[in-house]
Design a protein around this motif. Structure first.
Motif, PDB file in Angstrom:
ATOM      1  N   UNK A 117      46.410  41.030  32.032  1.00  0.00           N
ATOM      2  CA  UNK A 117      47.279  40.519  33.097  1.00  0.00           C
ATOM      3  C   UNK A 117      48.266  41.566  33.612  1.00  0.00           C
ATOM      4  N   UNK A 119      47.469  43.838  35.597  1.00  0.00           N
ATOM      5  CA  UNK A 119      47.020  44.222  36.935  1.00  0.00           C
ATOM      6  C   UNK A 119      46.810  45.724  37.086  1.00  0.00           C
ATOM      7  N   UNK A 121      44.470  48.335  38.280  1.00  0.00           N
ATOM      8  CA  UNK A 121      43.278  48.391  39.132  1.00  0.00           C
ATOM      9  C   UNK A 121      42.916  49.811  39.547  1.00  0.00           C
ATOM     10  N   UNK A 142      38.828  39.776  37.022  1.00  0.00           N
ATOM     11  CA  UNK A 142      38.266  39.757  38.377  1.00  0.00           C
ATOM     12  C   UNK A 142      37.660  41.101  38.780  1.00  0.00           C
ATOM     13  N   UNK A 143      37.806  42.112  37.941  1.00  0.00           N
ATOM     14  CA  UNK A 143      37.336  43.441  38.322  1.00  0.00           C
ATOM     15  C   UNK A 143      35.829  43.577  38.106  1.00  0.00           C
ATOM     16  N   UNK A 146      31.412  47.853  39.301  1.00  0.00           N
ATOM     17  CA  UNK A 146      31.553  49.050  40.138  1.00  0.00           C
ATOM     18  C   UNK A 146      32.991  49.567  40.115  1.00  0.00           C
ATOM     19  N   UNK A 147      33.950  48.656  40.159  1.00  0.00           N
ATOM     20  CA  UNK A 147      35.357  49.087  40.177  1.00  0.00           C
ATOM     21  C   UNK A 147      35.788  49.643  38.822  1.00  0.00           C
ATOM     22  N   UNK A 171      42.403  32.191  35.192  1.00  0.00           N
ATOM     23  CA  UNK A 171      42.519  32.553  36.609  1.00  0.00           C
ATOM     24  C   UNK A 171      43.950  32.581  37.125  1.00  0.00           C
ATOM     25  N   UNK A 172      44.814  31.718  36.588  1.00  0.00           N
ATOM     26  CA  UNK A 172      46.164  31.652  37.148  1.00  0.00           C
ATOM     27  C   UNK A 172      47.145  31.083  36.131  1.00  0.00           C
ATOM     28  N   UNK A 221      38.652  28.782  34.943  1.00  0.00           N
ATOM     29  CA  UNK A 221      37.429  28.361  35.611  1.00  0.00           C
ATOM     30  C   UNK A 221      36.847  27.177  34.846  1.00  0.00           C
ATOM     31  N   UNK A 287      32.040  37.800  38.908  1.00  0.00           N
ATOM     32  CA  UNK A 287      33.015  38.900  38.974  1.00  0.00           C
ATOM     33  C   UNK A 287      32.396  40.240  38.579  1.00  0.00           C
ATOM     34  N   UNK A 291      31.063  39.641  43.041  1.00  0.00           N
ATOM     35  CA  UNK A 291      30.871  38.434  43.836  1.00  0.00           C
ATOM     36  C   UNK A 291      31.945  37.405  43.453  1.00  0.00           C
ATOM     37  N   UNK A 292      32.016  36.286  44.184  1.00  0.00           N
ATOM     38  CA  UNK A 292      32.935  35.235  43.730  1.00  0.00           C
ATOM     39  C   UNK A 292      32.668  34.906  42.257  1.00  0.00           C
ATOM     40  N   UNK A 293      33.742  34.807  41.472  1.00  0.00           N
ATOM     41  CA  UNK A 293      33.587  34.644  40.029  1.00  0.00           C
ATOM     42  C   UNK A 293      32.795  33.428  39.616  1.00  0.00           C
ATOM     43  N   UNK A 294      32.803  32.404  40.446  1.00  0.00           N
ATOM     44  CA  UNK A 294      32.151  31.139  40.123  1.00  0.00           C
ATOM     45  C   UNK A 294      30.626  31.252  40.133  1.00  0.00           C
TER      46      UNK A 294
END
Lengths: 300, 377
Positions: A117, A119, A121, A142-143, A146-147, A171-172, A221, A287, A291-294
């Motif tokens: 958490x 962050x 990046x 969420x990374x 590729x990143x 997620x939050x 999620x 993720x 793509x969208x994590x879901x």
């Protein structure tokens, strides 16, 4: 490749929690993260209890790390944080910059862990944290692959890299408790309703599709992020540590499947097939694929 | 007005292995840009009113109605309101800064998303552009970018964005020690007593949100939009982005979807809101309700005297995505309230008309004190 057990994100009874970690002493995980990271009202285990569990696991040969709380609000939260940082035995996973502030200069020689958490990046930020004593980085969930790959290539420091490989995605975080809200209770008098759901409370859309999970002040999620089927790609990426997040049941089986797949004893696709019935919900891996994590993507 | 030349991009700032970052100390020549223009409307101990400017007309609207500062962003993912049709190109930026400075007001630039490895230079270039445009302060969240800004533009004033998720004085003091930040914007999670505790233990000025759309989640700690749409508040500056939204009239009612996920459904006569994904109705157990938050706005007008008493230095109005008319309306009310407070009228009283004005532009026409009100939690 090492396996780690992430901090317990749910609130289980004292007895269940202690039994869970007693099992983990013999499980094929190398690293165990301990402590309450979600809500300071949860007190089935106090810090002194966590330290006791830590001692048992360390004696069983595990590397033990104490994880700090993600959302620090009160002076009492800070007091706990200071006690964690100055525990004198175990390394610490910093989950907010207040923890980083305290760890600077106080951390043991083998450094501290930059939690998911913070962050981080980009390499500039991670190099900066390395300069302050971080020796391991847990990537934000969420990374994408590729990143993570690009960040590692840009790093000036050596750094162990850990990713969330299995578990519902945290997620939050909020000041509000959504579990208390669900029961029409206020957070200050929540009756510790989190104890009633070992995997959090499922939230669905109005057409009945699983979407999220309420876990106190944390929103997860509904789907279970798992990279079991993606292990060949994960291994090719040279990730150092795979984190498995405790779930209400079958964590031991999931750990075993990861161990066997990582060691090449069973193909990743078979391991995933065996794991699916052991998950509290459907799988997702979006993720990792950018793509969208879901979403659930076929392994590349 | 000719745009100022842009400074060239500079290489990435890194700390070498074994080196620790030296504590920040300003150069001898340091004259904080922020204080060069005395603002006739505020004294050092007063509360600054910081208003949103999603466009040049909104900026002028904010200034004309009494904002002490406006905050804005470039037209890309370097800021947390990366919506099409919003924000400033170079021409609008030059004009906006000129308009504000001629009237003794300040311009703050939000560069508050997290750069990634492949696009790092877009963010550093944005910092360079901010300096070249004579921006009064940049609002940053990423520590690596702060190190860059501090090293490359030593006299550029730095604010810690709410996206930095710093909720304690220990977190805020970290950014102060390393990067010399002058101000921090607090996430909307603390109680009044907790804000007071932060202020008492940091040399950094504290800015809090006063009014506007309410993020229920800790800013910088929410990946819900990334989970549902692949577009991340942290990295793309987008939450529940419009291009993923679908409105559909069905026999069951008007449905709003985000990337195909049903966020809410409205019966005839119900007021349909934008599908911000934390403000939809969902099923939990046997109930269908606003499981996370109702469509509502934060409004702390009645707390203004308390915020001033505990030493809050600036009040931020949310809403760069809103119209110039919204900005005018909200700025006018808050200007009047702050002026009444500063005039020392006792007891401070909130006009019913002010609240009525603010409610008109609130999400769902309702408001909340959010985390300042314990039962909200």
């Amino acid at each position: 490749m090492k396996l780690s057990l992430g901090p317990l994100l749910y609130y289980w009874s004292r007895q269940s929690t202690l039994a869970f970690y007693a099992d983990m002493a013999d499980a094929p995980v190398d690293i165990v993260y301990l402590g309450e990271t979600v809500c300071s009202r949860r007190h089935e285990l106090r810090l002194s209890d966590w330290l006791e569990v830590a001692g048992v696991l360390a004696a069983a040969g595990k590397e033990v790390v104490l994880s700090s709380q993600v959302l620090v609000e009160s002076e009492s939260d800070l007091k706990t944080l200071r006690r964690i940082v100055s525990n004198g035995h175990f390394r610490v996973e910093a989950n907010d910059m207040g923890a980083v502030n305290l760890l600077e200069g106080q951390a043991p020689a083998d450094g501290w862990i930059a939690g998911p958490t913070l962050n981080v990046f980009n390499p500039a930020t991670l190099d900066l944290l390395a300069g302050l004593g971080a020796t391991r980085w847990v990537a934000p969930p969420e990374m994408s692959r590729a990143h993570i790959h690009a960040l590692r290539e840009g790093l000036g420091h050596g750094m162990e890299v850990e990713i969330l490989a299995h578990g519902r995605l945290p997620l939050a975080y909020s000041a509000r408790c959504f579990t208390a809200r669900h029961f029409n209770l206020q957070k200050d008098s929540c009756e510790f309703r989190c104890l009633g759901s070992a995997d959090g409370i499922p939230l669905k859309t109005r057409e009945g599709a699983p979407f999220l999970t309420l876990n106190g002040i944390q929103t997860q999620s509904a789907q279970v992020h798992t990279l079991l089927g993606d292990l060949p790609g994960v291994c090719a990426e040279g990730i150092d540590i795979l984190r498995i997040s405790p779930q209400g049941a079958h964590t031991l089986d999931i750990v075993a499947l990861f161990r066997q797949a990582v060691d090449g004893l069973i193909p990743a696709a078979d391991a995933l097939r065996e794991a699916l019935p052991l998950l509290p919900a459907e799988a997702c891996n979006g993720f990792w694929h950018g793509q969208p994590g879901i979403e659930q993507r076929a392994p590349v | 007005m000719v745009c100022p030349p842009l400074a060239p991009c500079l290489p990435l700032t890194t700390v070498k292995a074994g080196e620790s970052l030296p504590a920040y100390s300003p150069p001898a020549s340091f004259r904080p840009r922020y204080f060069r223009r005395p603002n006739p409307m505020t004294s050092p101990r007063s509360i600054e009113l910081v208003c949103p400017a999603g466009s040049l007309p909104a900026l002028k609207s904010a200034i004309d109605h009494g904002a002490d500062c406006v905050y804005l962003g470039f037209k890309d993912a370097t800021n947390a309101r990366n919506f099409s049709g919003l924000n400033f190109d170079d021409k609008a930026m030059a004009e906006g800064v000129r308009y504000a400075h001629e009237r003794g007001r300040k311009v703050l630039l939000a560069l508050n998303t997290y750069p990634q490895t492949q696009n790092w230079q877009r963010w550093t270039r944005a910092v360079d552009r901010a300096a070249a445009f004579d921006i009064d302060a940049v609002i940053l969240a990423d520590p690596g970018l702060m190190a860059y800004a501090r090293k490359t533009h030593p006299d550029l004033r730095l604010h810690l964005s709410v996206q930095g998720s710093a909720t304690s004085y220990d977190a805020i003091n970290f950014y102060h020690r390393h990067f010399g930040i002058s101000r921090a914007v607090l996430p909307r999670v603390l109680s009044l007593a907790q804000v007071e505790q932060v202020i008492a233990n940091t040399p950094v000025e504290i800015e809090v949100f006063g009014f506007g759309g309410l993020c229920v989640m800790v800013e910088g700690r929410c990946a819900l939009s990334a989970y549902a749409t692949g577009e991340s508040p942290n990295c793309d500056g987008a939450c529940s982005p419009g291009k993923h939204v679908r409105w559909e009239q069905t026999p069951k009612g008007l449905e709003t979807r985000l990337n195909g996920i049903l966020i809410d459904r409205f019966a005839d006569g119900e007021r349909a809101g934008y599908p911000t994904l934390c403000k939809g109705r969902f099923e939990v157990g046997d109930e269908t309700y606003y499981a996370i938050e109702e469509p509502t706005s934060l409004n702390t007008l009645e707390l203004l005297p308390d915020l001033a008493r505990i030493g809050v230095r600036a009040i931020k109005i949310e809403g760069r995505q809103r119209s110039p008319a919204y900005v005018a309306q909200v700025t006018r009310v808050w200007r009047a309230a702050i002026d009444r407070l500063l005039a020392g009228v006792q007891p401070f009283r909130v006009d019913a008309a002010w609240m009525a004005e603010l409610n008109k532009v609130s999400e769902g026409q309702s408001h909340t004190l959010g985390a300042y009100y314990r039962p909200w939690k």
